[in-house]
Design an enzyme around this catalytic site. Sequence first.
Site, PDB file in Angstrom:
ATOM      1  N   ASP A  68     -26.854  56.509 -22.847  1.00  0.00           N
ATOM      2  CA  ASP A  68     -27.508  56.468 -21.540  1.00  0.00           C
ATOM      3  C   ASP A  68     -26.430  56.778 -20.496  1.00  0.00           C
ATOM      4  O   ASP A  68     -25.516  55.985 -20.276  1.00  0.00           O
ATOM      5  CB  ASP A  68     -28.118  55.069 -21.318  1.00  0.00           C
ATOM      6  CG  ASP A  68     -28.902  54.972 -20.013  1.00  0.00           C
ATOM      7  OD1 ASP A  68     -28.605  55.737 -19.083  1.00  0.00           O
ATOM      8  OD2 ASP A  68     -29.807  54.112 -19.938  1.00  0.00           O
ATOM      9  N   TYR A 104     -29.377  48.210 -20.472  1.00  0.00           N
ATOM     10  CA  TYR A 104     -30.401  48.241 -19.427  1.00  0.00           C
ATOM     11  C   TYR A 104     -31.629  47.428 -19.876  1.00  0.00           C
ATOM     12  O   TYR A 104     -32.083  47.547 -21.015  1.00  0.00           O
ATOM     13  CB  TYR A 104     -30.794  49.697 -19.134  1.00  0.00           C
ATOM     14  CG  TYR A 104     -31.897  49.797 -18.120  1.00  0.00           C
ATOM     15  CD1 TYR A 104     -31.659  49.525 -16.775  1.00  0.00           C
ATOM     16  CD2 TYR A 104     -33.194  50.112 -18.496  1.00  0.00           C
ATOM     17  CE1 TYR A 104     -32.668  49.585 -15.843  1.00  0.00           C
ATOM     18  CE2 TYR A 104     -34.222  50.178 -17.562  1.00  0.00           C
ATOM     19  CZ  TYR A 104     -33.946  49.909 -16.243  1.00  0.00           C
ATOM     20  OH  TYR A 104     -34.956  49.958 -15.316  1.00  0.00           O
ATOM     21  N   LYS A 117     -32.347  57.952 -10.597  1.00  0.00           N
ATOM     22  CA  LYS A 117     -31.155  57.444  -9.933  1.00  0.00           C
ATOM     23  C   LYS A 117     -30.358  58.602  -9.307  1.00  0.00           C
ATOM     24  O   LYS A 117     -30.845  59.239  -8.407  1.00  0.00           O
ATOM     25  CB  LYS A 117     -30.326  56.626 -10.928  1.00  0.00           C
ATOM     26  CG  LYS A 117     -31.174  55.645 -11.770  1.00  0.00           C
ATOM     27  CD  LYS A 117     -31.787  54.518 -10.965  1.00  0.00           C
ATOM     28  CE  LYS A 117     -32.854  53.722 -11.706  1.00  0.00           C
ATOM     29  NZ  LYS A 117     -32.449  53.167 -12.990  1.00  0.00           N
ATOM     30  N   ARG A 147     -48.623  70.621 -21.256  1.00  0.00           N
ATOM     31  CA  ARG A 147     -47.810  69.611 -21.939  1.00  0.00           C
ATOM     32  C   ARG A 147     -46.750  70.278 -22.814  1.00  0.00           C
ATOM     33  O   ARG A 147     -45.654  69.773 -22.998  1.00  0.00           O
ATOM     34  CB  ARG A 147     -48.703  68.674 -22.761  1.00  0.00           C
ATOM     35  CG  ARG A 147     -47.941  67.667 -23.615  1.00  0.00           C
ATOM     36  CD  ARG A 147     -48.774  66.433 -23.999  1.00  0.00           C
ATOM     37  NE  ARG A 147     -50.153  66.729 -24.324  1.00  0.00           N
ATOM     38  CZ  ARG A 147     -50.576  67.214 -25.503  1.00  0.00           C
ATOM     39  NH1 ARG A 147     -49.717  67.451 -26.473  1.00  0.00           N
ATOM     40  NH2 ARG A 147     -51.859  67.453 -25.690  1.00  0.00           N
TER      41      ARG A 147
HETATM   42  C1  LIG Z   1     -33.136  52.834 -14.150  1.00  0.00           C
HETATM   43  C2  LIG Z   1     -32.483  52.936 -15.466  1.00  0.00           C
HETATM   44  C3  LIG Z   1     -33.226  53.249 -16.616  1.00  0.00           C
HETATM   45  C4  LIG Z   1     -34.728  53.406 -16.604  1.00  0.00           C
HETATM   46  O1  LIG Z   1     -35.141  54.504 -15.858  1.00  0.00           O
HETATM   47  P1  LIG Z   1     -36.589  54.599 -15.147  1.00  0.00           P
HETATM   48  O2  LIG Z   1     -36.535  55.934 -14.489  1.00  0.00           O
HETATM   49  O3  LIG Z   1     -36.698  53.449 -14.201  1.00  0.00           O
HETATM   50  O4  LIG Z   1     -37.609  54.519 -16.230  1.00  0.00           O
HETATM   51  C5  LIG Z   1     -32.529  53.392 -17.804  1.00  0.00           C
HETATM   52  N1  LIG Z   1     -31.204  53.205 -17.881  1.00  0.00           N
HETATM   53  C6  LIG Z   1     -30.466  52.908 -16.799  1.00  0.00           C
HETATM   54  C7  LIG Z   1     -28.983  52.723 -16.955  1.00  0.00           C
HETATM   55  C8  LIG Z   1     -31.075  52.755 -15.565  1.00  0.00           C
HETATM   56  O5  LIG Z   1     -30.333  52.422 -14.495  1.00  0.00           O
END
Ligand SMILES: *Cc1c(COP(=O)(O)O)cnc(C)c1O
Length: 380
Positions: free
Chosen positions: A170, A98, A195, A46
């Site tokens: 983000d 989000y 993504k 960890r």
């Molecule tokens: C998918 C997404 C998240 C969350 O990510 P996960 O890997 O599904 O936990 C956060 N912000 C944006 C802009 C996203 O598209």
Amino acid sequence: MEWETKLIHSGYDIDKHTGAVSIPIYNASTYRQDSLDKPGAYFYGRYGNPTREALEGMMAVLESGSHGFAFASGMAAISSALCLLAAGQHIIAARDIYGGTYRALTGLFSRFGLEHTFVDMTDIGAVKAAVRENTSALFIETPSNPLMRVTDIRACIRLAKELGLLTIADNTFMTPYLQRPLELGVDVVVHSATKFLGGHSDTIAGVAVVKDEGLAGRMLEIQRSFGAVLNPQDCWLVLRGIRTLKVRMDAQQKSAGQLAAWLRGHPRVGRVYYPGLDDFPGNEIHFSQSSGPGCVLSFTLESGSAVRSFMENVRLPVPAVSLGGIETILSYPARMSHASMPKELRDELGISDSLVRMSVGLEALADLQEDLDRAMKQAC
Ligand SMILES: *Cc1c(COP(=O)(O)O)cnc(C)c1O
């Protein structure tokens, strides 16, 4: 180094023992301690893992940061970054943030005393008006989802510097290849590596990157205490995905641009939301802070039922949540990502029943276009 080179030659030196060109996946929960007084470089899984460190180092380089932190999901990265804040403090975020971040702020962090206000972040006046005595942070996400609304990162940073606020951005939709918020003065960049970074719709992962030693120490403490670390296999998958980030995004973005222009002239299509369109609101701001419009766009058909029949008729794009994979993904925000939002609020934000979001993949443009065209003509 140019991007092509950086993506191939960062994050990992060829294995000294074997010469392996790809980093080994170190499945170890604990490490032998040769001296009880002085643990070695690694201690417990960890706390540190060489495969994870390779990904974290890579992300620090790509985002122009000093330290990266890999997490079990994008939400784990975002929630861990929010743990930098404390009870009694207040954070300002966009109304169309989000959905998972919205839920974390309203349903989870609020229970621990972190206050929040959602505003129209494209209007810096609205952000200023929301500032309170105890405001401590701004949460930026640009372009937003699914309407691709553009927030002026520099304007947010000016305000944040003036008031001494922490800024979190983000950067999932753009990736560091197209947008590097740390270079503009943001403190913490967070990603859903699920993504574009992973890029192949095969893993759930998240990353945070900082450039300040003090913040890095605090993030490390949170990563170790909260413990939502990414496992070595998935670190390897994300690293493998990142190697081709540029070629994937270049190709997908090119198709997205051509599809956006084509959709705009299509008789069945109403509005098209894509920062790459010349007259798209915020287009100038977007290109002052990003080097490309990205691979995600949204558009409207004439009605919700037209969207339904269109989505049932397409053959190539996958009807699904998520984005950023090599396959084209079509999402229906009203029934998927934003289904939990009351219809009045969705309508107010412009997330109508006739809106479709498309993450453009690597398929041949002609095939995609033909499939979309046929499905739209059949839509009733
Ligand atoms: C998918 C997404 C998240 C969350 O990510 P996960 O890997 O599904 O936990 C956060 N912000 C944006 C802009 C996203 O598209």
